[in-house]
Motif scaffolding. Structure first.
Motif, short mmCIF file in Angstrom:
data_model
loop_
_atom_site.label_atom_id
_atom_site.label_comp_id
_atom_site.label_asym_id
_atom_site.label_seq_id
_atom_site.Cartn_x
_atom_site.Cartn_y
_atom_site.Cartn_z
N LYS A 1 0.83 -1.21 0.00
CA LYS A 1 0.00 0.00 0.00
C LYS A 1 0.86 1.26 0.00
O LYS A 1 2.00 1.24 0.45
N GLU A 2 0.26 2.36 -0.51
CA GLU A 2 1.00 3.62 -0.63
C GLU A 2 1.25 4.26 0.74
O GLU A 2 2.30 4.81 1.00
N THR A 3 0.24 4.23 1.62
CA THR A 3 0.38 4.81 2.96
C THR A 3 0.45 3.67 3.96
O THR A 3 -0.52 2.92 4.10
N SER A 4 1.57 3.51 4.64
CA SER A 4 1.68 2.42 5.61
C SER A 4 0.72 2.69 6.77
O SER A 4 0.37 3.84 7.03
N SER A 5 0.31 1.61 7.45
CA SER A 5 -0.61 1.78 8.59
C SER A 5 0.01 2.69 9.65
O SER A 5 -0.69 3.52 10.24
N THR A 6 1.31 2.54 9.87
CA THR A 6 1.98 3.31 10.93
C THR A 6 1.86 4.81 10.67
O THR A 6 1.45 5.57 11.55
N SER A 7 2.22 5.25 9.45
CA SER A 7 2.18 6.70 9.19
C SER A 7 0.74 7.17 9.03
O SER A 7 0.39 8.28 9.44
N GLY A 8 -0.14 6.30 8.50
CA GLY A 8 -1.55 6.66 8.36
C GLY A 8 -2.19 6.92 9.72
O GLY A 8 -2.90 7.91 9.92
N MET A 9 -1.91 6.03 10.67
CA MET A 9 -2.46 6.18 12.02
C MET A 9 -1.98 7.47 12.68
O MET A 9 -2.75 8.17 13.32
N ARG A 10 -0.70 7.74 12.50
CA ARG A 10 -0.12 8.93 13.13
C ARG A 10 -0.84 10.18 12.60
O ARG A 10 -1.23 11.07 13.38
N ASP A 11 -1.03 10.24 11.28
CA ASP A 11 -1.71 11.40 10.69
C ASP A 11 -3.15 11.50 11.18
O ASP A 11 -3.65 12.58 11.46
N SER A 12 -3.84 10.34 11.30
CA SER A 12 -5.24 10.36 11.76
C SER A 12 -5.34 10.88 13.19
O SER A 12 -6.21 11.68 13.51
N VAL A 13 -4.44 10.40 14.07
CA VAL A 13 -4.46 10.83 15.48
C VAL A 13 -4.24 12.34 15.57
O VAL A 13 -4.88 13.03 16.36
N GLU A 14 -3.36 12.85 14.71
CA GLU A 14 -3.02 14.28 14.77
C GLU A 14 -4.08 15.18 14.15
O GLU A 14 -4.25 16.33 14.55
N THR A 15 -4.83 14.66 13.13
CA THR A 15 -5.68 15.58 12.37
C THR A 15 -7.17 15.24 12.33
O THR A 15 -7.97 16.07 11.95
N SER A 16 -7.57 14.00 12.69
CA SER A 16 -8.99 13.63 12.53
C SER A 16 -9.80 13.80 13.80
O SER A 16 -9.57 13.11 14.80
N LEU A 17 -10.78 14.70 13.74
CA LEU A 17 -11.69 14.88 14.89
C LEU A 17 -12.62 13.67 15.00
O LEU A 17 -13.04 13.31 16.09
N LEU A 18 -12.92 13.06 13.85
CA LEU A 18 -13.80 11.88 13.86
C LEU A 18 -13.14 10.75 14.64
O LEU A 18 -13.81 10.01 15.36
N LEU A 19 -11.80 10.61 14.53
CA LEU A 19 -11.09 9.55 15.27
C LEU A 19 -11.29 9.73 16.78
O LEU A 19 -11.55 8.76 17.49
N GLN A 20 -11.18 10.97 17.25
CA GLN A 20 -11.36 11.23 18.69
C GLN A 20 -12.77 10.85 19.14
O GLN A 20 -12.95 10.19 20.15
N HIS A 21 -13.76 11.26 18.34
CA HIS A 21 -15.16 10.96 18.66
C HIS A 21 -15.40 9.45 18.64
O HIS A 21 -16.06 8.89 19.51
N ARG A 22 -14.83 8.79 17.64
CA ARG A 22 -14.98 7.34 17.49
C ARG A 22 -14.43 6.61 18.72
O ARG A 22 -15.09 5.75 19.30
N ALA A 23 -13.18 6.98 19.11
CA ALA A 23 -12.51 6.29 20.23
C ALA A 23 -13.26 6.51 21.55
O ALA A 23 -13.38 5.59 22.36
N LYS A 24 -13.78 7.73 21.73
CA LYS A 24 -14.40 8.06 23.01
C LYS A 24 -15.86 7.61 23.11
O LYS A 24 -16.29 7.05 24.10
N GLU A 25 -16.62 7.87 22.05
CA GLU A 25 -18.08 7.67 22.11
C GLU A 25 -18.58 6.39 21.43
O GLU A 25 -19.49 5.75 21.92
#
Length: 422
Positions: free
Chosen positions: A215-239
């Motif tokens: 894949k073009e974006t490895s899971s490791t770097s993809g996850m890092r970017d999501s944690v830093e920039t996705s508000l949906l990720l925060q909502h998903r993890a918490k709620e």
């Protein structure tokens, strides 16, 4: 002395470990170095007969350095993740004595002795089929056997987690939960088995390998970017995930397929929504992935109750879970109708794993694929266009068991005399 290079012995262990597919996804770390997730996750272990990693680990005073071969190619072991796993396992090694072979290894010797490791995946590496999960789990499991580590599977899962997050779930068969834990040092972030592989053994799993490219974006770097920039990720993890975990555990326990399917599909779609909500956006699925979703959704709706659940990890390959064998045959029939292979393809290499499902579909050769009728749910509409060659191949499998030690030396990947790849 065990570290004397004039001694010629080689001690080996070979293990086989399954891959797993998450039905409640792990995406995002709260601690990068210890690989601690932002939420709990649940996975299904796949039958190692069809998808597994085989790893041989060996130790000898003749070895000059730690070395590793993956699928026949030598790779570097200097990466942080490998080093962590090696360090954690070495520190727990027991004393070993084999009088017949004249081997005695003290706890102190393990720090100085070098290892040779050979690993082989019987499925594509880094294409979204959790190859790193099976690989790291197998490495930890095989090393623990070689070094007679006296730890339970839970503790080993927390060591495997430090190599690759999802690896902790590959240390068990059946349905597995990875508890995110609360402790800062990660001691309670471990995998536990919810149910074994026999609990819901009528399930059949078909994987559509849309692409076996890396894949073009490895899971490791993809996850890092999501944690830093996705508000949906925060909502998903918490709620979202805490509620889904309770519902999913219940659905698995009761073998409640409609709830299982609804949760699995919703969680997969939300994970990919998080990827789109990331900056820059991450695209793991492609047009074929979307077409497979649409085909399953249409069929599930026409039946009035879910027949099949779909889930996609960080890649375009579809993992389709059918409620039973009969449904799996109907699913494969639809997949072969919509995604036929190129005419010069050998059917034997287009459907692999448990090929007996082909008999249930009534397909023996390529001409039978061409003669398949359009699915009933397309009767009143114009049948969807066929996408010839859009799928590389299909793997038919089922929920499977956890890691095993292989006692048959012929299955070892290293030469028992030299410790080098066979």
């Amino acid at each position: 002395m065990a570290t004397d290079p004039s001694q010629k012995w080689v001690l080996m262990a070979t293990a086989q470990t399954p891959t797993n597919i998450a039905v409640i996804k792990y995406w995002g770390k709260r601690d990068e170095s210890l690989i601690l997730p932002v939420n709990d996750s649940i996975s299904v272990t796949l039958d190692p007969q069809h998808l597994c990693t085989t790893t041989t680990v060996s130790v000898s005073p003749m070895f000059q350095s730690d070395r590793m071969w993956l699928n026949g190619k030598e790779i570097s072991l200097s990466g942080d993740r490998y080093q962590k796993c090696l360090r954690e396992i070495r520190s727990r090694a027991s004393e070993i004595e084999d009088e017949k072979k004249g081997i005695k290894i003290t706890k102190k010797d393990w720090e100085k002795l070098h290892l040779h490791i050979a690993s082989y995946n019987n499925f594509p590496t880094a294409a979204g089929l959790a190859s790193s999960a099976a690989g790291l789990a197998c490495l930890v499991f095989a090393l623990a056997k070689l070094m007679k580590v006296q730890e339970d599977q839970g503790k080993l899962s927390s060591i495997a987690r430090q190599g690759s997050g999802s690896a902790c779930r590959s240390l068990y068969g059946g349905f597995v939960k990875w508890a995110m834990g609360n402790e800062g040092n990660g001691c309670d972030s471990i995998a536990v088995q919810l149910q074994d592989e026999k609990h819901w053994d009528e399930l059949v799993i078909i994987i559509a390998v849309v692409s076996s490219r890396q894949k073009e974006t490895s899971s490791t770097s993809g996850m890092r970017d999501s944690v830093e920039t996705s508000l949906l990720l925060q909502h998903r993890a918490k709620e979202i995930v805490p509620k889904r975990m309770i519902e999913m555990e219940e659905a698995i326990k009761n073998r409640d397929f409609p709830s299982f399917a609804r949760l699995t599909c919703a969680d997969s779609n939300q994970f990919h929504a998080v990827c789109l909500d990331t900056s820059p956006p991450i695209f793991y699925m492609n047009d074929t992935s979307h077409r497979i979703i649409s085909c399953v959704e249409k069929w599930n709706r026409s039946e009035g109750t879910p027949q099949v659940a779909y889930t996609f990890d960080a890649g375009p390959n579809a993992v389709l879970i059918a409620r039973d064998r009969k449904v799996a045959a109907n699913l494969l029939q639809r997949l072969l109708y919509y995604f036929p292979p190129h005419s010069d393809t050998d059917l034997n290499s287009y459907v692999i794993g448990d090929k007996s499902i082909l008999q249930d579909v009534g397909v023996k050769e390529m001409k039978d694929v061409e003669a398949l009728p359009p699915p009933s749910e397309t009767k009143d509409q114009i049948p969807a266009q066929k996408q010839r060659g859009a799928v590389s191949y299909f793997i038919c499998t089922r929920p499977g068991k956890g890691p095993v030690l292989l006692s048959d030396e012929s299955q070892a990947l290293l030469n028992p005399e030299t410790g080098l790849p066979k």
